[in-house]
Scaffold this active site. Sequence first.
Site, short mmCIF file in Angstrom:
data_model
loop_
_atom_site.label_atom_id
_atom_site.label_comp_id
_atom_site.label_asym_id
_atom_site.label_seq_id
_atom_site.Cartn_x
_atom_site.Cartn_y
_atom_site.Cartn_z
N LEU A 232 20.99 45.72 -35.26
CA LEU A 232 21.98 45.83 -36.33
C LEU A 232 21.72 44.80 -37.41
CD1 LEU A 232 25.25 46.51 -34.38
CD2 LEU A 232 24.02 48.04 -35.91
N ALA A 233 21.44 43.58 -36.99
CA ALA A 233 21.24 42.52 -37.98
C ALA A 233 19.95 42.76 -38.78
CB ALA A 233 21.21 41.17 -37.28
N GLY A 234 18.85 42.97 -38.08
CA GLY A 234 17.57 43.09 -38.75
C GLY A 234 17.45 44.34 -39.60
N HIS B 29 30.21 39.13 -18.38
CA HIS B 29 31.15 40.25 -18.48
C HIS B 29 31.63 40.62 -17.08
CE1 HIS B 29 32.93 44.01 -19.58
NE2 HIS B 29 32.70 43.78 -20.85
N SER C 143 32.95 49.81 -19.12
CA SER C 143 33.89 49.37 -20.15
C SER C 143 35.03 48.56 -19.55
CB SER C 143 34.46 50.57 -20.87
OG SER C 143 35.55 50.14 -21.65
N ARG D 279 37.90 37.81 -20.14
CA ARG D 279 36.62 38.02 -19.44
C ARG D 279 36.21 36.85 -18.56
NH1 ARG D 279 32.74 40.76 -24.14
NH2 ARG D 279 33.93 42.67 -24.27
N HIS E 99 25.88 38.86 -20.29
CA HIS E 99 26.11 39.94 -21.23
C HIS E 99 25.77 39.57 -22.67
CE1 HIS E 99 28.02 43.36 -23.02
NE2 HIS E 99 28.93 42.64 -23.61
N GLU F 286 22.77 38.09 -33.18
CA GLU F 286 22.96 37.34 -31.94
C GLU F 286 21.97 36.17 -31.86
OE1 GLU F 286 23.32 39.86 -28.46
OE2 GLU F 286 23.33 38.14 -27.11
N ARG G 224 32.76 34.90 -27.18
CA ARG G 224 32.85 35.96 -28.19
C ARG G 224 33.91 36.97 -27.79
NH1 ARG G 224 31.05 41.19 -28.56
NH2 ARG G 224 29.81 41.07 -26.65
C1 LIG Z 1 25.83 46.71 -22.74
C2 LIG Z 1 26.30 46.00 -23.97
C3 LIG Z 1 27.43 46.43 -24.63
C4 LIG Z 1 27.87 45.79 -25.79
N1 LIG Z 1 29.00 46.26 -26.40
C5 LIG Z 1 29.41 45.65 -27.53
C6 LIG Z 1 30.56 46.11 -28.21
O1 LIG Z 1 31.20 47.08 -27.79
N2 LIG Z 1 30.93 45.52 -29.35
C7 LIG Z 1 30.24 44.46 -29.85
O2 LIG Z 1 30.63 43.98 -30.89
N3 LIG Z 1 29.16 43.99 -29.23
C8 LIG Z 1 28.72 44.54 -28.08
N4 LIG Z 1 27.61 44.05 -27.45
C9 LIG Z 1 26.84 42.97 -28.06
C10 LIG Z 1 25.95 43.50 -29.19
O3 LIG Z 1 25.45 44.75 -28.84
C11 LIG Z 1 24.77 42.62 -29.53
O4 LIG Z 1 25.16 41.32 -29.61
C12 LIG Z 1 24.17 42.98 -30.89
O5 LIG Z 1 23.88 44.34 -30.92
C13 LIG Z 1 22.93 42.19 -31.20
O6 LIG Z 1 22.31 42.70 -32.36
P1 LIG Z 1 21.07 41.98 -33.02
O7 LIG Z 1 20.73 42.75 -34.23
O8 LIG Z 1 21.39 40.56 -33.24
O9 LIG Z 1 19.93 42.01 -31.97
P2 LIG Z 1 19.23 43.25 -31.16
O10 LIG Z 1 19.90 44.52 -31.36
O11 LIG Z 1 19.02 42.76 -29.79
O12 LIG Z 1 17.83 43.41 -31.87
C14 LIG Z 1 16.77 42.54 -31.63
C15 LIG Z 1 15.57 43.04 -32.40
O13 LIG Z 1 14.59 42.04 -32.42
C16 LIG Z 1 13.36 42.57 -32.05
N5 LIG Z 1 12.61 41.49 -31.43
C17 LIG Z 1 13.01 40.62 -30.49
N6 LIG Z 1 12.04 39.75 -30.23
C18 LIG Z 1 11.00 40.06 -31.02
C19 LIG Z 1 9.71 39.52 -31.22
N7 LIG Z 1 9.29 38.45 -30.56
N8 LIG Z 1 8.90 40.13 -32.11
C20 LIG Z 1 9.29 41.21 -32.80
N9 LIG Z 1 10.51 41.73 -32.67
C21 LIG Z 1 11.35 41.16 -31.79
C22 LIG Z 1 13.66 43.72 -31.16
O14 LIG Z 1 12.60 44.62 -31.20
C23 LIG Z 1 14.91 44.26 -31.82
O15 LIG Z 1 14.55 45.12 -32.86
C24 LIG Z 1 27.16 44.69 -26.28
C25 LIG Z 1 26.03 44.24 -25.63
C26 LIG Z 1 25.61 44.87 -24.46
C27 LIG Z 1 24.44 44.32 -23.74
#
Ligand SMILES: Cc1cc2nc3c(=O)[nH]c(=O)nc-3n(C[C@H](O)[C@H](O)[C@H](O)COP(=O)(O)OP(=O)(O)OC[C@H]3O[C@@H](n4cnc5c(N)ncnc54)[C@H](O)[C@@H]3O)c2cc1C
Lengths: 225, 638, 252
Positions: free
Chosen positions: B43-45, B266, B284, B330, B401, B425, B435
């Site tokens: 989501l962030a990237g 969690h 959930s 939690r 989690h 994250e 969180r």
């Molecule tokens: C089962 C589960 C349920 C969740 N439910 C919720 C919810 O209901 N509501 C909520 O707000 N949050 C929820 N979360 C938390 C949330 O999903 C995550 O914190 C959030 O999606 C993280 O997003 P991000 O963009 O920071 O990282 P990520 O989505 O983890 O993306 C990381 C990216 O970095 C890339 N990457 C990593 N290392 C490297 C590297 N060395 N080289 C190149 N690329 C790399 C990966 O390929 C990926 O594209 C949940 C988490 C889990 C595990």
Amino acid sequence: MAWLVDFYRSPLAKKAVMAVTGVMLFGFVIGHMAGNAKMYLGAEVFNHYAEGLRTLGAPLLGHGQALWIARIGLLGAVLLHIWSAWQLTLLNRRARPTAYVRRDLINATYASRTMRWGGVIILLFVVYHLLHLTFGSVHPSFEQGNPYHNVVSGLQNPWVSAFYIVANLALAFHLYHGLWSMFQSLGWNHPSYKSARRIFASVFAVLVAAGNISFPLAVLAGIVK
Amino acid sequence: MELDAKIPSGPIHEKWDRHRFDMKLVNPANKRKFDVIVVGSGLAGASASATLAELGYNVKCFCFQDSPRRAHSIAAQGGINAAKNYQNDGDSVFRLFYDTVKGGDFRSREANVHRLAQVSVNIIDQAVAQGVPFAREYSGLLDNRSFGGAQVSRTFYARGQTGQQLLLGAYQALARQIGTGKVRMFPRTEMLDIVVIDGQARGIITRDLVTGKLERHAGDAVVLATGGYSNVFYLSTNAKGCNVTAVWRAARRGALFANPCYTQIHPTCIPASGDYQSKLTLMSESLRNDGRIWVPQKPGDDRVAGQIPEGERDYYLERRYPAFGNLVPRDVASRNAKNMVDEKRGVGPTKIGVYLDFKDAIGRDGKNAIEARYGNLFEMYERITGEDPYSAPMRIYPAPHYTMGGLWVDYNLMTNIPGLYAIGEANFSDHGANRLGASALMQGLADGYFVLPYTIGDHLARHLGEGLVSTDDAAFQAAEEGVHRRTERLLGIDGSRTVDSFHRELGRLCWENCGMSRNRAGLEAAVARIPELKEEFENDVKVLGSAESFNQSLEKAGRLEDFFELAELMCYDALERRESCGGHFREEHQTEDGEALRDDENFQYVAAWEFKGQGETPTLHKEPLEFEYVKPSQRSYK
Amino acid sequence: MKLTLNVWRQDGPGDSGRMVRYEMPDVNPDMSFLEMLDLLNEGLIEKGEEPVSFDHDCREGICGACGVMIDGRAHGPLPGTTTCQLHMRHYKDGDELTIEPWRSAAFPVVKDLVVDRAAFDRIIEAGGYVSVNTGSAPDANLTPVPKDVADNAFDAATCIGCGACVAQCPNGAAQLFTSAKVSHLGLLPQGQTERWRRVRHMVATMEDEAFGSCTNFTECEAACPKGISIDFIAQMNRDFVRARFRDPEADD
Ligand SMILES: Cc1cc2nc3c(=O)[nH]c(=O)nc-3n(C[C@H](O)[C@H](O)[C@H](O)COP(=O)(O)OP(=O)(O)OC[C@H]3O[C@@H](n4cnc5c(N)ncnc54)[C@H](O)[C@@H]3O)c2cc1C
Ligand code: HEM
Ligand code: HEM
Ligand code: SF4
Ligand code: F3S
Ligand code: FES
């Protein structure tokens, strides 16, 4: 026109063409079957009907002209249908160059899997059928202008009848999948009639098979003679 | 080192607006002169890459999966918070801000959190415009639910697949920019080092995971959006590929790592069924609304649930927390489950789990009502365990989690290395020590869509005309050689144990000593044991295949090596933080009732750690926290 | 339980590949299919043989990374199930399984069971989005979406991009995947402006990517772990023909 050619490049468009030409062919098959059913009414009615086809459109059109227009349309439809089928088949072959070592299909019906071979059988049949009953070149006792005789004497040969029956079974399978598939290809899937599509295809596949197969059977059984 | 969080002055609700006005802008014609590297397509990237490209920057985006759409964010289920107040139930930006600061147990930055709450509303607008199919009412308007104990309904959701739908939205926006050529996407590419020249982030070294080729990429800024590090525990709810490598490589180059010990456990996950278990599945939290949690009263009770009479069951949450019962937060729920297992009262074949029983709910509301509410979750449970939760109670157990810790960033989301940013994250910023549910998605998208695209301009504008550093630069060369040597070394060890076996061992060590509850002895033992284990790994791991090909074991080995170092720091941080707060529970610091006891006087700070090299003690830098708008208070759930 | 596996091994795109037989003497029925493969790999590594490569990430059926043909079926025998969600308790002692990669000209094999599905991404890049720049969106509740429309769009949007539809389709067609995205956006009011252009461009790219063409076998729907309906294929077909007349660009 250029857009049409361009449009036709797309496999999706080819499918649409197959569906439209398929419907045309289907229309012919139904009409043809209904006409042929007149053989139950005797030689006179049947021959009269055949002649009637030739005077269709009179006096606007000359003798046989309407029939020729229909024939050209039909021929065009057949060619397009087959051409598209051919091109799509090639495309599909190329899309899976390596076969699976093990393969298990889940949902695909027998009919859907035999569209191509079924089509080939139908094509072979039509060629034979034309030589048999239209041109008479493979008919042992062909009489120009007496289709009733041609049909009856032709189908009295059990081998010929058997081929007619097989071909019409193939046609039935082709229609069972084709008539349903056509709705998908043209995107006609409104919820109000969606469930009726399968019924529609089944009914007409059975109808065409039953009707067309009844002729050779009737001849063999001596009901039509 | 001076830690300047660069928090703008002024009243909290004006800080962000003022800051946006004060920041330098890059004029549209100049934007195309800048190349930005974004590592990560979650989501962030993805949101950052798409937005930066829309603005006119040239973006290179990297992910290790075969498609950006598969980033771990896809797995988030529950929902995303936003202070829209569509339900007219008293929500506001301030309330979301307040809840988040409080939920984070007063260990986050007020200014950041307030900004997060402010932009939360824009996220929903953006997502809807992209075609994210959020749940709707019959009116056609958006539906909300209350989540994670919030007193207002501010959570937007898309069935149980909110993360998937939001990520697809961001991915589509990204795909559009890839289509126009403004973003160059590098899937199946792993970042293995970051290049810092004259103190500035200037590029990265990557490995093409298919061909094994090492590549150098120069950028005017580098953004890390690489997610969290829960997989340090081996078993977690995170995707298997989640790793700390990118972030840790940055830490090794001098970026500070903040609050590594803040990890979230969690409470409602499906317990591990055996040693072969490769990951844990989250169920959930909403299940706790109707399910009753219990264990047998007698330790070592081997009877199946149905044979344990009512009188011999201990509904321990209801007993200990009469007011909140099964709905305690939690961390409280998790810790109590652990206590039960520690008291040998755990259930199931492994005895590591507690019951979540729907018998009373089914009796009260009927099976159909329960099925309508939780049907898909029950099905998921049955699929995984082979047990029918309608007839026998579910078994649940807590699992790692989310990680609140991450790279230290200032208000602009820039790390202490100029030009290096961390979002999502991967940074430590907004959640403090804990969180709230549905806030991670919000933060990832806030950072990517609405914060970073502004703040990065301020940095770039100051570097206009400098141009990209050549990838022939000695620093690039040295970094690439370092990566090369490392992979060769891993391949050359040719020991006897698999990477996974080491990872399991590390995971167990962290889980036992730095998991749901921590104490000094355990942490000290872990801090001592981790380097030993790492050494065993370096002498005895077996990685087959070559560096010049697709080699999943090699990928895992590299990631695990970084996890070792992070794990050590995590335990170190936990040891240093002699208080309990949020997800960090130190057994020595609890109230009489066994609740977390904060020590605001001594620990109201962000712990930003500087890595000093292998075997060296890391240096702690403190960023003091101030609370002007939300006054610290003690949590109570009795 | 004891299992025999026939696994496709292929060193790389250039290698011709072969089936290799492995005996698994001790598989726990509670393992997931991928955990069973993990077990195989641990054993292989210990013996000094290279482990079997396979794609996976979330292991809970949502990322779409995993997917192999198991005994000729994409994602194995259970309906609505990804490979990672398949558990070994559905097999019995002594079973022999055949495990192969997705086979499609558009999905070249990278190694062993891993294939390259980038063609899917290129289809999306061709138009699978709404062109709305960040920050320019109106308030979310300004455009109500009837619940049934939103639900229908959602059904299409649940596609995880795993590629099972292509793998299972006897023609190697990508119709189900493409139509899912076309329909997801084509149904929603937010997606209307670009509706005709989108379907033309996405279909054109799908066709450029060496996928086959649909003959309505319905295998894709049966194999799809998310139960995406072939109704969306019909809708895409219809939109494609309509686009010819509705999209002003169609003439270039
Ligand atoms: C089962 C589960 C349920 C969740 N439910 C919720 C919810 O209901 N509501 C909520 O707000 N949050 C929820 N979360 C938390 C949330 O999903 C995550 O914190 C959030 O999606 C993280 O997003 P991000 O963009 O920071 O990282 P990520 O989505 O983890 O993306 C990381 C990216 O970095 C890339 N990457 C990593 N290392 C490297 C590297 N060395 N080289 C190149 N690329 C790399 C990966 O390929 C990926 O594209 C949940 C988490 C889990 C595990
Ligand atoms: C009277 C003759 C025929 C009729 C009524 C007929 C009818 C149809 C119909 C309705 C379809 C469905 C099209 C769709 O899915 O949209 C179809 C498909 C097909 N037909 Fe025919 N057809 C006839 C003859 C033939 C012949 C002679 C051949 C080949 C030699 C043939 C080959 C095919 C094939 C291969 C398909 C499937 C193509 C696809 O779906 O991509 N058909 N037919
Ligand atoms: C048992 C069934 C059938 C019988 C008894 C039958 C009979 C006939 C007869 C008598 C003619 C010649 C008519 C004339 O020249 O006046 C004819 C022509 C024809 N039949 Fe059939 N037919 C049968 C099935 C079919 C089928 C299944 C098809 C196609 C799939 C078909 C396609 C044709 C065609 C294309 C002609 C040529 C029409 C023309 O242009 O004159 N027939 N048929
Ligand atoms: S349509 Fe189904 S099978 Fe095809 S990619 Fe999407 S989820 Fe997988
Ligand atoms: S299986 Fe293939 S033929 Fe069409 S209906 Fe599905 S794409
Ligand atoms: S591993 Fe993600 S869907 Fe199977």
